[in-house]
Design an enzyme around this catalytic site. Structure first.
Site: not given
Ligand code: SAM
Length: 406
Positions: A237, A262, A289, A308
């Protein structure tokens, strides 16, 4: 100290902070001291009253963004220029420009025209404040206005369902936020850029400053050499990979494979792009994920500000998928907020974070015991809790070092 001296010292502070030789840490300390002085001077109820009257400021700034006021190429402009470019009624353009100037987001020239100033530059397309205003007005304010109605409809239950919360109630969807977001390109863009800009509070992977990344990775590297496997860091992610890139640059002396996982929209924007550092390489991998983790026995799995965003059920599932791919030597690093278990330590910023997670994701900010319980439920064990020595506002980010429970 006598009050007049104190006032003089505070006034002098303005010149000191504008001096380029002043240290960032000293300014942060001053900001904290001013915030606590402000709190002592202003009754919390009066503050709330002021905030209630200030809500228009956000909408005015959002209108300015919408009409392209901050993206002017003309150094000096007036209502007719904004009206010509945007199709807005000149009389309305005039009120908006006047309002922006009253908020010091534009300057007024002697001829009564307008020009951009230092603050307006943060509202240019792509600036962090620009993205924050879009996310606040188009997403958070709409949801906030609807939160009461949501709770009335759900019988005032604590939201724990990722598909049925204030967000879904507001935007009339049954999708969790991250599944809905790709259908909203403007918000998706603003969200991605905002995440990138706020990673670590001040800079991406700020945690590498206070987590002993070099000795830890050196140890993992030596182990990988013994096992004849290449050192692997998987950012689950990881968005655009800003965290992985920052670790990569810090760790350029050792060969390491960095994999950023991602959704497809992130992989697409970097399609066929392999970013190479001196020694390491960064690969993009499309991965959900909630499915089985395809990279097994990696040395480091990293989850930055992901958990979170999810209630317990989904967080456990994400962790279990990582847990199943880990071996006894793997480490999971979780970069997130950790609240105190003592409610008297809760700051307004932490409360706002927790509230935002609740309304947008039906998820909580977790305390240390909350994290322990979640990790335990996924057969993982907290080895160490590292906390940033530098506060970001009145909160500190943390890194949880986690291993497989034996
Ligand atoms: C709050 S952002 C955090 C991004 C990065 N890790 C950071 O700290 O800046 C959450 C991330 O989770 C990804 N995400 C959400 N659902 C997901 C999934 N089912 N599988 C993979 N990634 C996912 C989103 O696309 C996003 O990039």
């Amino acid at each position: 100290m006598l009050l007049p001296h104190l006032v003089a010292a505070i006034n002098e502070a303005k010149d000191i902070i504008n001096d380029p030789s002043t240290k960032k840490e000293d300014v942060a300390q001053l900001r904290q001291a001013c915030a606590s002085l402000g709190n002592a001077l202003e009754d919390p109820a009066d503050r709330l009253l002021n905030q209630a009257f200030q809500i228009q400021d956000l909408i005015i700034a959002r209108m300015g963004i919408q009409l392209g006021v901050f993206d002017q190429s003309q150094p000096i402009f007036g209502p007719c220029d904004v009206a010509d470019r945007s199709g807005c009624d000149p009389a309305l353009a005039s009120r908006i420009l006047r309002a922006l100037a009253s908020l010091s987001l534009l300057d007024i020239t002697q001829e009564g025209k307008y020009k951009l100033n230092k603050s307006s530059k943060s509202l240019i397309d792509g600036g962090m404040v620009h993205d924050c205003i879009i996310l606040t007005v188009d997403l958070a304010l709409k949801m906030s206005a609807n939160t009461l109605a949501f709770f009335e409809s759900n019988g005032y239950h604590n939201p724990t369902n990722a598909s049925r919360g204030a967000f879904q109630h507001t935007f009339e969807t049954s999708l969790p936020f991250f599944e809905w977001l790709p259908s909203q390109p403007r918000l998706q863009n603003a969200f991605n850029r905002f995440m990138e800009a706020t990673a670590g509070g001040v800079s991406p992977a700020q945690w590498v400053e206070w987590f002993p990344v070099v000795p830890k990775f050196q140890e993992l590297y030596e182990r990988s050499q013994k096992d004849k496997k290449s050192l692997t860091f998987v950012d689950v992610g990881g968005g655009h990979g800003h965290e992985a890139k920052a670790v990569m640059s810090r760790f350029s002396h050792l060969p390491c494979r960095f994999i950023v996982q991602d959704g497809p929209e992130y992989v697409k924007t970097h399609d066929a792009q392999l970013e190479s550092g001196e020694q390491g390489s960064l690969e993009r991998m499309e991965y959900n994920f909630f499915n089985k983790q395809p990279v097994e026995h990696a040395h480091v799995y990293f989850l930055g500000r992901v958990l979170h965003n999810w209630p317990e059920v989904q967080s456990r599932q994400i962790l279990q998928n990582i847990r199943q791919a880990m071996d006894q030597d793997s480490v999971l690093l979780i970069y997130d907020w950790v609240l105190s278990d003592n409610p008297t330590d809760m700051t307004p910023e932490q409360t706002r974070d927790d509230w935002a997670m609740m309304t947008l994701f039906s998820a909580p900010e977790r305390s240390e015991s909350g994290w322990q319980a979640l990790l335990d439920s996924a057969s993982l064990e907290l080895l160490n809790l590292w906390t940033s020595p530098e506060a970001n506002g009145s909160r500190r980010s943390s890194l949880l070092e986690v291993v497989v429970k034996t």
